[in-house]
Every structure is written in structure tokens, then in C-alpha cells.
Design an enzyme around this catalytic site. Structure first.
Site, PDB file in Angstrom:
ATOM      1  N   LEU A 136      16.963 -33.457  -8.228  1.00 30.54           N
ATOM      2  CA  LEU A 136      16.077 -32.609  -7.414  1.00 30.54           C
ATOM      3  C   LEU A 136      16.221 -31.126  -7.736  1.00 30.54           C
ATOM      4  CD1 LEU A 136      16.221 -34.397  -3.929  1.00 30.54           C
ATOM      5  CD2 LEU A 136      14.685 -34.797  -5.858  1.00 30.54           C
TER       6      LEU A 136
ATOM      7  N   GLU B  75       7.847 -35.168  -3.440  1.00 33.30           N
ATOM      8  CA  GLU B  75       7.664 -36.107  -4.534  1.00 33.30           C
ATOM      9  C   GLU B  75       8.601 -37.301  -4.350  1.00 33.30           C
ATOM     10  OE1 GLU B  75       8.871 -35.065  -8.498  1.00 33.30           O
ATOM     11  OE2 GLU B  75       9.600 -33.116  -7.866  1.00 33.30           O
TER      12      GLU B  75
ATOM     13  N   GLU C  87       0.820  -1.199   0.000  1.00 29.84           N
ATOM     14  CA  GLU C  87       0.000   0.000   0.000  1.00 29.84           C
ATOM     15  C   GLU C  87       0.863   1.262   0.000  1.00 29.84           C
ATOM     16  OE1 GLU C  87      -1.898  -2.789   3.117  1.00 29.84           O
ATOM     17  OE2 GLU C  87       0.015  -2.585   2.048  1.00 29.84           O
TER      18      GLU C  87
ATOM     19  N   ALA D 291       4.440 -47.078 -10.945  1.00 31.88           N
ATOM     20  CA  ALA D 291       5.529 -47.738 -11.662  1.00 31.88           C
ATOM     21  C   ALA D 291       5.045 -49.083 -12.179  1.00 31.88           C
ATOM     22  CB  ALA D 291       6.736 -47.942 -10.748  1.00 31.88           C
TER      23      ALA D 291
END
Length: 350
Positions: free
Chosen positions: A207, A269, A55, A165
Site C-alpha cells: 500500500l 482499491e 492573492e 481476476a
């Protein structure tokens, strides 16, 4: 007084501006100042800790008195405390702003209360506009404020029949290039990426978050959970950030330590075992399920036991979006508890 179309457009713009600011200990916030006729007078966003809030950043671009009678549209309730900067609610009042429209209440016990201060000064205040979209922009920060831990996203890729898988363990690649590119983009938006040692040893992932052959400028910190050590020649050792290893099954302790290190968003993951463990512990704020039009059969399910003994105990989710990605489909979902918090914000302020 209902939110008008100009204010609605300004909130959409303010949400875009918010994403320009850095992720960190402070939330990403955007602001747009509108004239009484609905024209955009100024825009601003929070540039990081110690800098003016959104702001004030917008007001600073106006000449003295130019904001008198204006409307400030902000993605988060104007703060009501003095820290490194002064209270934004006071700055808006002193600038002569007549109306404030914001998306989300500030959950901070100290920082909150700006709306009440504005109303007490005679400023018209409308809350809850596009609260869901605003929540998605700063969900990591909000989770940290409300729950005292990082925001957790669990991702997996699966076949149409729910397998992660084939029977021999091979999984590269279930999904196509569009889905994999989407995963990397989302990785780049997280502070940390988490896998288990099983995934680390079987797949040797780097990663990293990659845009084609190039690394994204922002890289998540690699985190490995499990009792087996990270091999000296593991690909993750070449990551821009040194990997963090946790020899524990206590996910609460892992998240607590990551929060202490400044991590606000975690991308999990690490395979079915780790994903299931986070779900079983009730530590998941968002699910990303990439579904490929392929059948694998066999025992390698995308999830294992998540603590659901009967249908009455099913973990109910709300679908935020279905995203087509080439031949694949991404389901973005979150637990009902998260939806209830957002709904309360949207409905309670109108």
C-alpha cells in the site's frame, strides 16, 4: 465583460501554481496579477496554514501602488473573513485592483462572499473561468467542505470483459507497467489508501506509492476495513505510516473518523467487494477504471452488487477523460451529481 485571452492564460498558470502548495486543511490556490495591458506582474500561491493566501502572496512581490488598475486571476474566490490572515478581498481592494477573475466560489459560510464585497467596492468580477479544472485541483477540500467527508476515488483494474481476476483468483498483472505506474502516481496524491481485509490477506500489498523502486515523498496512510486482523508480518506493517484498521462495515463512520484525522482524499482499491460497497452507499466521487485488452471469463467480476435492481436505477457517470496507457486504457469518470455542481458553477457565473 468576458474573460480575455490573457486572463485565460493567467488562469491556466494560476492552476499550475496552486499545485505547488501543500494539501491539507486549507485549499491549494494560485494567483496571477496582470497589468492593464495583460502582462504578468506577479505570481503567488498558498504555502500552507497560517501563511499569506495566494492573492496576498502575489501582491507582496509588487512595489506599493504597482497593482493599481491591475487584474487578479485566482483559482478560488477571494476570502471575506479574518482568520490567521486578513480578508483577501480587502487586500485586493486596498491594493487598487480593478478586476478579479476567479474559477470557483468559496463554499464556506464564513469565508465566502468575497465576490460581493469586491463588487460593492467597484471592482469588476468574473467567476467560473476553468471551474472544472479548478475543481479537480481541490476536489478533496471541496468535498470535505460540502459533504463533510473526504473525497473518495475508487480504482479497479479489469479485463475487457469486466473481470478483476482469473477464475483461480490470480490478478497480477491484468494491466501493463504504464498503467501500474499511473496508479502509483495517483496513490501518492491521496491522503489515504483503503483496502478490505480480503485483499490484504490474499495479495499482501504494501500500500505504498512507488516511483519505480523508490517511494514517492508523499505516502498515503494505509487503511484496512474488515473484521479479520492485520497479520503481524503483513507487508503493510512496513509502511512509512502505521496502518489504520476498522472492524466495521459502516463506511460513513470510517470516512467520518478519517476526516477527523485530517484526511481529505481517499483512494479505494480494496477489491470488488469494497469498491462495490462504496458505490452502493453513494460515497464515490471519482472512478478510475483501468481496462486491459485481455479476456478472462469466469465469475470474478470487477464489481458485485451495487444496488442496481433495474436499468432505471443504473449509476450514471460522466467520463472526464480516456487516457491511453501503453496497451491499456484508463477511464476517469464521476457521478452526475458531481458534474451538476461544477456545471452550476461554470454556467451560473457567466
Amino acid at each position: 465583460m468576458a474573460v480575455n485571452e490573457a486572463e485565460r492564460r493567467a488562469m491556466t498558470r494560476a492552476l499550475e501554481l496552486a499545485t505547488l502548495g501543500p494539501r491539507g486543511i486549507n485549499p491549494q490556490v494560485g494567483a496571477v496579477i496582470l497589468s492593464p495591458d495583460g502582462d504578468v506582474l506577479a505570481e503567488g500561491w498558498h504555502h500552507g496554514a497560517g501563511t499569506p493566501h495566494a492573492e496576498v502572496d502575489a501582491l507582496a512581490k509588487l512595489a506599493p501602488g504597482a497593482a493599481r488598475g491591475a487584474t487578479a486571476v485566482v483559482t478560488l474566490e477571494p476570502c471575506n473573513h479574518t482568520g490567521r490572515t486578513g480578508p483577501c478581498a480587502v487586500a485586493l481592494i486596498e491594493a487598487g485592483v480593478a478586476r478579479v477573475v476567479y474559477a470557483l466560489d468559496d463554499p464556506g459560510a464564513v469565508e465566502g462572499g468575497g465576490a460581493e464585497r469586491l463588487r460593492a467596492a467597484g471592482v469588476s468580477v468574473e467567476a467560473g473561468e476553468q471551474a472544472g479544472a479548478a475543481h479537480r485541483v481541490i476536489d478533496g477540500w471541496l468535498t470535505t467542505q460540502r459533504l463533510g467527508r473526504p473525497h473518495v476515488t475508487v480504482k479497479w483494474a479489469q479485463s475487457l470483459d469486466g473481470r478483476a481476476a482469473a477464475s483461480d483468483g490470480s490478478s497480477q498483472w491484468i494491466t501493463g507497467p504504464d498503467a501500474r505506474a499511473d496508479v502509483h502516481r495517483r496513490r501518492s496524491e491521496a491522503d489515504a489508501i483503503v483496502v478490505g481485509t480480503g485483499t490484504l490477506l490474499s495479495d499482501d500489498p504494501s500500500l505504498t506509492a512507488r516511483d519505480g523502486d523508490r517511494l514517492y515523498p508523499a505516502q498515503p496512510i494505509p487503511v484496512v476495513i474488515g473484521s479479520r486482523p492485520v497479520p503481524a508480518d503483513a507487508a503493510v506493517r512496513k509502511h512509512p505510516h502505521a496502518p489504520l484498521a476498522y472492524d466495521t462495515r459502516d463506511l460513513h463512520a470510517v470516512l467520518a473518523d478519517l476526516r477527523e484525522r485530517g484526511v481529505q482524499s481517499v483512494f479505494v482499491e480494496g477489491g470488488p467487494t469494497l469498491a462495490s460497497a462504496f458505490l452502493a452507499e453513494g460515497l464515490v466521487d471519482r472512478v478510475l477504471a483501468y481496462v486491459a485488452p485481455v479476456l478472462l471469463g469466469g465469475p470474478r467480476l470487477a464489481l458485485t452488487d451495487i444496488g442496481v435492481p433495474s436499468i432505471e436505477d443504473a449509476r450514471r457517470l460522466t467520463i472526464d477523460e480516456w487516457v491511453p496507457l501503453g496497451a491499456d486504457l484508463l477511464a476517469i469518470a464521476h457521478p452526475l451529481a458531481v458534474q451538476e455542481a461544477v456545471t452550476s458553477q461554470e454556467e451560473g457565473n457567466h
